[in-house]
Motif scaffolding. Structure first.
Motif, short mmCIF file in Angstrom:
data_model
loop_
_atom_site.label_atom_id
_atom_site.label_comp_id
_atom_site.label_asym_id
_atom_site.label_seq_id
_atom_site.Cartn_x
_atom_site.Cartn_y
_atom_site.Cartn_z
N SER A 1 -25.60 0.45 23.11
CA SER A 1 -24.83 0.35 21.87
C SER A 1 -24.45 -1.11 21.63
CB SER A 1 -23.56 1.19 21.98
OG SER A 1 -22.66 0.63 22.93
N ASP A 2 -24.03 -1.41 20.41
CA ASP A 2 -23.61 -2.77 20.08
C ASP A 2 -22.43 -3.19 20.96
OD1 ASP A 2 -25.56 -2.90 18.15
OD2 ASP A 2 -24.20 -2.44 16.48
N ARG A 3 -21.53 -2.26 21.24
CA ARG A 3 -20.36 -2.56 22.07
C ARG A 3 -20.78 -2.94 23.49
NH1 ARG A 3 -17.32 0.57 25.55
NH2 ARG A 3 -15.16 -0.14 25.88
N GLU A 4 -21.74 -2.20 24.06
CA GLU A 4 -22.22 -2.50 25.40
C GLU A 4 -22.90 -3.86 25.46
OE1 GLU A 4 -23.12 1.89 27.32
OE2 GLU A 4 -24.56 1.02 25.92
N ILE A 5 -23.68 -4.16 24.46
CA ILE A 5 -24.36 -5.46 24.41
C ILE A 5 -23.33 -6.59 24.33
CG2 ILE A 5 -25.86 -6.94 23.02
CD1 ILE A 5 -27.44 -4.43 22.27
N ALA A 6 -22.31 -6.42 23.51
CA ALA A 6 -21.27 -7.44 23.38
C ALA A 6 -20.54 -7.64 24.70
CB ALA A 6 -20.29 -7.03 22.29
N MET A 7 -20.27 -6.53 25.41
CA MET A 7 -19.60 -6.62 26.71
C MET A 7 -20.43 -7.41 27.70
SD MET A 7 -18.09 -2.75 27.09
CE MET A 7 -17.78 -2.97 28.84
N PHE A 8 -21.73 -7.14 27.70
CA PHE A 8 -22.55 -7.84 28.68
C PHE A 8 -22.79 -9.28 28.28
CE2 PHE A 8 -25.87 -9.12 31.45
CZ PHE A 8 -25.52 -8.49 32.63
N ARG A 9 -22.92 -9.56 26.99
CA ARG A 9 -23.07 -10.95 26.56
C ARG A 9 -21.88 -11.77 27.04
NH1 ARG A 9 -28.29 -11.36 25.96
NH2 ARG A 9 -29.15 -10.24 24.17
N GLU A 10 -20.69 -11.19 26.95
CA GLU A 10 -19.49 -11.87 27.42
C GLU A 10 -19.58 -12.11 28.92
OE1 GLU A 10 -14.63 -11.21 27.55
OE2 GLU A 10 -15.92 -9.82 26.46
N LYS A 11 -20.06 -11.12 29.67
CA LYS A 11 -20.18 -11.26 31.12
C LYS A 11 -21.24 -12.29 31.47
CE LYS A 11 -20.36 -8.36 35.25
NZ LYS A 11 -18.96 -8.55 35.60
N LEU A 12 -22.31 -12.32 30.68
CA LEU A 12 -23.41 -13.24 30.94
C LEU A 12 -22.97 -14.69 30.81
CD1 LEU A 12 -26.50 -13.04 31.53
CD2 LEU A 12 -26.87 -13.30 29.09
N GLU A 13 -21.94 -14.92 30.01
CA GLU A 13 -21.49 -16.29 29.76
C GLU A 13 -20.58 -16.83 30.86
OE1 GLU A 13 -19.76 -16.10 25.91
OE2 GLU A 13 -21.69 -15.88 24.88
N THR A 14 -20.20 -16.01 31.84
CA THR A 14 -19.37 -16.49 32.94
C THR A 14 -20.22 -17.33 33.89
OG1 THR A 14 -19.77 -14.62 34.42
CG2 THR A 14 -18.02 -14.37 32.79
N GLU A 15 -19.53 -18.18 34.67
CA GLU A 15 -20.25 -19.05 35.61
C GLU A 15 -20.93 -18.26 36.72
OE1 GLU A 15 -16.95 -19.74 34.82
OE2 GLU A 15 -16.74 -21.89 34.40
N SER A 16 -20.52 -17.00 36.93
CA SER A 16 -21.08 -16.24 38.04
C SER A 16 -22.34 -15.47 37.66
CB SER A 16 -20.03 -15.27 38.59
OG SER A 16 -19.60 -14.39 37.59
N MET A 17 -22.86 -15.69 36.45
CA MET A 17 -24.14 -15.11 36.04
C MET A 17 -24.99 -16.24 35.49
SD MET A 17 -25.72 -12.16 35.90
CE MET A 17 -27.26 -11.53 35.23
N ILE A 18 -25.94 -16.70 36.28
CA ILE A 18 -26.76 -17.86 35.92
C ILE A 18 -28.18 -17.38 35.64
CG2 ILE A 18 -27.68 -20.06 36.72
CD1 ILE A 18 -25.19 -20.30 38.52
N VAL A 19 -28.62 -17.56 34.42
CA VAL A 19 -29.95 -17.10 33.99
C VAL A 19 -30.64 -18.25 33.30
CG1 VAL A 19 -31.22 -15.46 32.55
CG2 VAL A 19 -29.10 -14.73 33.68
N GLY A 20 -31.83 -18.66 33.81
CA GLY A 20 -32.51 -19.73 33.10
C GLY A 20 -33.56 -20.47 33.90
N THR A 21 -33.92 -21.60 33.38
CA THR A 21 -34.94 -22.47 33.95
C THR A 21 -34.35 -23.25 35.13
OG1 THR A 21 -34.30 -24.29 32.50
CG2 THR A 21 -35.99 -22.75 31.67
N PRO A 22 -35.20 -23.97 35.88
CA PRO A 22 -34.67 -24.79 36.98
C PRO A 22 -33.56 -25.74 36.53
CG PRO A 22 -37.04 -24.62 37.19
CD PRO A 22 -36.68 -23.95 35.89
#
Length: 335
Positions: free
Chosen positions: A271-292
């Motif tokens: 749902s849109d609410r779940e996506i928003a919740m995870f986007r917020e979590k993804l932006e914390t320093e403890s979730m690092i996603v990306g290139t080298p």
């Protein structure tokens, strides 16, 4: 092999032995052994496995057995528990199990202890046959375990093997309780920032401010968990991260699943609410996603903020080749 470091900080691996949808536990254990062999070669300091129960996507329920499997497949890397959920067990049994592991692989075994059940209430009952052990008596359980390792020959009950062995004890936590207990006992502390980022700084502050030197440790030593999904392109890293995102939301819904393959559109399953919740979590320093480059910058910032003495990395990635590549990218950042 000598341990390599990033920003003068050793790095470790946290493995939940993920079981992929369409696969099985046997393949999961082969994948874990392969990963352990690679990260040992790449200079990681330790390899820990976590106790969870009644979760189809996590294969590390018999944690001490799997530690033996990983230690037997490697040569020098430290192997341990991140952690053993002590309220699920009699301390004597854990002393005997880890005494056996230390005897088989001397100088390589860590015993990380947690006070959470690592399961739901029904599973906790199935493990313990009683709910009288709620975690409130965790300090007493830790003291009992320490006594078994102490080599006190006057004790009526002894751990064979285990008595007199020098097995490093760590306390693990996702709140302030274990932080304060680790500080009081002068033990190393590992905080689960990878799933409790909001409490990280508070718990680490409690640990550092209240630490009392002990025979085990003269100064505080904190290892902090972080999620890292690294790939050669940002697009691929974000695509790979959807496997872990799906797993996290299945847990939040109370319907744990096997680790699912990456998906192109989260909107198709959330749902849109779940996506928003995870986007917020993804932006914390403890979730690092990306290139080298992204991983280097964010991991450096994470270390500076937490003042971690060591960082333990969790990477729930569906495809084994991508999982190996993610840890290889992190290894390439080490000195």
């Amino acid at each position: 092999m000598q341990t390599k470091k990033f920003e003068n900080i050793p790095l470790a691996v946290l493995d939940l032995a993920p079981i992929n949808e369409g696969s099985n536990a046997a393949q999961s254990f082969k994948n874990s052994a392969e990963l352990a062999q690679h990260v040992e070669k790449w200079g990681f300091n330790r390899y820990w496995l976590a106790e969870h129960h009644n979760m189809p996507g996590i294969g590390s329920s018999a944690t001490s057995v799997l530690i033996g499997h990983i230690a037997g497949a490697t040569e020098t890397i430290r192997v341990g528990s991140g952690g053993i959920m002590l309220p699920n067990h009699a301390p004597l049994v854990i002393a005997e199990q880890f005494g056996t592991l230390e005897t088989l692989y001397p100088g390589r075994i860590d015993l990380g202890l947690g006070r959470a059940p690592g399961s739901d209430q029904a599973t906790a009952y199935a493990l313990r046959r009683t709910l009288q052990s709620s975690g409130d008596d965790f300090p007493e359980q830790v003291a009992e375990l320490e006594e078994y390792f102490s080599g006190n020959t006057s004790a009526r009950v002894q751990a064979y093997p285990g008595a007199g062995l020098n097995i490093p004890l760590w306390l693990l936590g996702s709140s302030g309780f274990s932080a304060q207990l680790a500080a009081f006992k002068g033990l190393p502390f590992s905080f689960a920032s990878h799933f409790a980022p909001d409490y990280t700084m508070q718990a680490l502050q409690l640990y550092h401010q209240n630490f009392k030197p002990s025979a085990a440790l003269k100064e505080p030593y904190a290892m902090v968990g972080v999620n890292v999904i690294a790939a050669d392109s940002q697009e691929r890293a974000e695509w790979l991260a959807t496997s872990q995102q799906q797993q996290m939301f299945s847990l939040m819904r109370g319907m744990p699943t096997m680790l699912k393959a990456p998906i192109d559109r989260l909107e198709d399953v959330w749902s849109d609410r779940e996506i928003a919740m995870f986007r917020e979590k993804l932006e914390t320093e403890s979730m690092i996603v990306g290139t080298p480059d992204v991983v280097r910058e964010k991991l450096r910032n994470f270390i500076l903020k937490t003042r971690a003495n060591e960082v333990i990395i969790n990477s729930q990635i569906f495809h084994q080749e991508d999982r190996l590549r993610s840890y290889e990218i992190v290894a390439d950042l080490m000195e």
